[in-house]
Design an enzyme around this catalytic site. Structure first.
Site, PDB file in Angstrom:
ATOM      1  N   SER A   1      22.473  27.603  63.208  1.00  0.00           N
ATOM      2  CA  SER A   1      22.052  28.220  64.458  1.00  0.00           C
ATOM      3  C   SER A   1      20.641  28.805  64.311  1.00  0.00           C
ATOM      4  CB  SER A   1      23.078  29.299  64.856  1.00  0.00           C
ATOM      5  OG  SER A   1      22.835  29.792  66.142  1.00  0.00           O
TER       6      SER A   1
ATOM      7  N   HIS B   1      29.768  24.801  68.280  1.00  0.00           N
ATOM      8  CA  HIS B   1      28.691  25.442  67.522  1.00  0.00           C
ATOM      9  C   HIS B   1      29.215  26.190  66.301  1.00  0.00           C
ATOM     10  CE1 HIS B   1      24.731  26.981  66.773  1.00  0.00           C
ATOM     11  NE2 HIS B   1      25.114  28.236  66.892  1.00  0.00           N
TER      12      HIS B   1
ATOM     13  N   ASP C   1      27.627  20.524  70.695  1.00  0.00           N
ATOM     14  CA  ASP C   1      27.069  21.840  70.354  1.00  0.00           C
ATOM     15  C   ASP C   1      25.905  22.159  71.300  1.00  0.00           C
ATOM     16  OD1 ASP C   1      25.940  24.085  69.255  1.00  0.00           O
ATOM     17  OD2 ASP C   1      25.859  23.304  67.214  1.00  0.00           O
TER      18      ASP C   1
END
Length: 472
Positions: free
Chosen positions: A294, A451, A358
């Site tokens: 991320s 994610h 994602d």
């Protein structure tokens, strides 16, 4: 979250910085109607010709500022809610489940979680409690990708957990955990840890940046902000990510910094660089990898970028690879061209893993008018963990209405897989009740559960990536 846009920005050729705190409701509506962005008090820019006045770009500015204002409005209750959720999950886990929790309470033997303990897991850590890398050995071609993802997941945890995991489960040396300063926000928003993997003659430093924490409004504001600085010779870079990495007010990215007060938290880029320099000089066989999930992935590739900007030859020659997972976009096409050239010049492997739907790798928005692009090879894994090597992941901007139904259907199939994967792939891949509950969110917000770390770990272990990582 203060923007601090009034400091000297002469280190950049041009810039476009958004100041949500200066934007009122009617100001936001006007930006959709009128083109004069440079006259808006919540847009700080170098020159009018550096601004895109198209409706699409003004709409994105509207959404970016609105999202940041809403996030800051709920920042404190969101953080408190996250703290309570983490505490309750750890309370249940440490007491052996809900029924044991009640029994322990009645007996007066309730085990209370300590957030600084090596047994305390973050929200992300509770989604996937795996800490061992049993299915992969150091000689395996999947080792670096698997190690990178496990380190990226572990980076969400506290220092005690990290030290125990690195030393007891990974049999590595724990170099340190660093809580780093963001000068623009005036607080420590960036966390990173370093481990040293000593295996025969191959010594590898692992640098892992922490990603976006689910209940951290500041981190989410950084992700949705579309502010940028144009660095001479490099291109336009995401302003929020650079600030998190250690961009200094008024001076930008000097190669060397003035002596700092030892009581101040370190700046991420500089403290990591100096530790690596010392370690690599002492061991001419050592290399290092940089990784993150991320937001951590964005910081990982930007770390490599600043090494190139500073022409850190020693480090670049010993950089084995940069592995990112669910990484948001960080720069424009000029930046992409610059990094392709530099990574090729120094033979640095850059692997950007994107799992299925994602949503984060599809932020900030990307089209022919916008500045934020991906670059390099995308190792895209679908729901079956089948690998596709692409320049860009499918549905690159996420918000296409044509993709909503397929994404929801995919989320349903992933929910079903939560029950069967243990029978398909073995006990190492067993998923718990908390992860199952998290996957149900995908039925409402498709792309959010994708994610999480669980499918990125599974992708590196179950996906067919041999031809991209096998050492000849």
């Amino acid at each position: 979250m203060a923007s601090n846009c009034n400091c000297n920005k002469s280190f950049a050729n041009s810039y476009m910085l958004l100041k949500p705190e200066d934007a009122g409701f009617f100001d936001l509506l006007r930006v959709l109607i009128y083109r004069n962005l440079s006259q808006r008090k919540f847009v700080d820019s170098h020159a009018e010709d550096s601004l895109d006045e198209s409706l699409g770009h003004r709409w994105l500015i509207f959404l970016s500022i609105l999202a940041q204002k809403l996030l800051q409005l709920v920042a404190k209750p969101l953080s408190l809610f996250g703290t309570c959720v983490e505490f309750l999950i750890n309370l249940v886990a440490l007491n052996g489940g809900v029924f044991s929790l009640v029994f322990n309470f009645l007996r007066g033997k309730l085990v209370l979680p300590d957030p600084k303990s090596e047994k305390y897991l973050s929200f992300v850590g509770n989604l996937d409690v795996r800490v061992k890398m049993d299915p992969v050995q150091r000689e395996d071609y999947k080792y670096y990708p698997a190690l990178s993802m496990m380190a990226s997941k572990a980076s969400y945890e506290n220092e005690a957990f990290l030290k125990t995991t690195v030393e007891d489960y990974w049999n590595m040396e724990f170099v340190g955990f660093f809580n780093c300063l963001n000068e623009y926000q005036g607080k420590t928003t960036t966390q990173v840890f370093i481990a040293l993997d000593k295996h025969k003659d191959r010594h590898t430093y692992v640098v892992a940046f922490r990603g976006t924490e689910p209940f951290d409004a500041d981190a989410w504001c950084t992700d949705v902000d579309i502010s940028w600085y144009e660095i001479p010779g490099v291109g336009r870079l995401h302003g929020g990510f650079m600030k998190a990495l250690g961009l200094q007010k008024n001076v930008g990215w000097p190669k060397e910094i003035e002596e700092r007060d030892k009581n101040l938290p370190p700046l991420a880029y500089y403290v990591i660089r100096d530790i690596l320099k010392k370690g690599l000089r002492e061991n001419d066989k050592a290399k290092f990898i940089v990784t993150g999930h991320s937001l951590g992935g964005a910081l990982a590739i930007l770390f490599g970028t600043i090494l190139c900007l500073h022409d850190e030859t020693l480090l670049l020659e010993r950089l084995e690879g940069i592995y990112t997972f669910g990484q948001p976009r960080v720069g424009d096409e000029a930046y992409a061209k610059y990094m392709r050239q530099k990574l090729k010049e120094h033979c640095v492997r850059y692997c950007r893993f994107v799992y299925c739907n994602d949503l984060v790798p599809r932020l900030p928005y990307d089209d022919k008018e916008m500045m934020f692009k991906h670059f390099g090879t995308c190792l895209f894994f679908n729901r079956r963990y089948e690998l596709e090597v692409l320049e860009e992941q499918p549905n690159k901007n996420y918000f296409s209405p044509w993709c909503v139904i397929p994404m929801m259907l995919n989320a349903l199939l992933e929910l079903i897989r939560s029950f069967v994967i243990v029978y398909q792939s073995g006990p190492y891949y067993k998923e718990g009740w908390f992860l199952f509950a998290f996957r149900t969110i995908g039925l409402i917000i498709p792309g959010l559960p994708a994610h999480g770390p669980q499918d990125y770990i599974n992708s590196t272990l179950l996906g067919s990536i041999e031809k991209h990582f096998k050492v000849e």
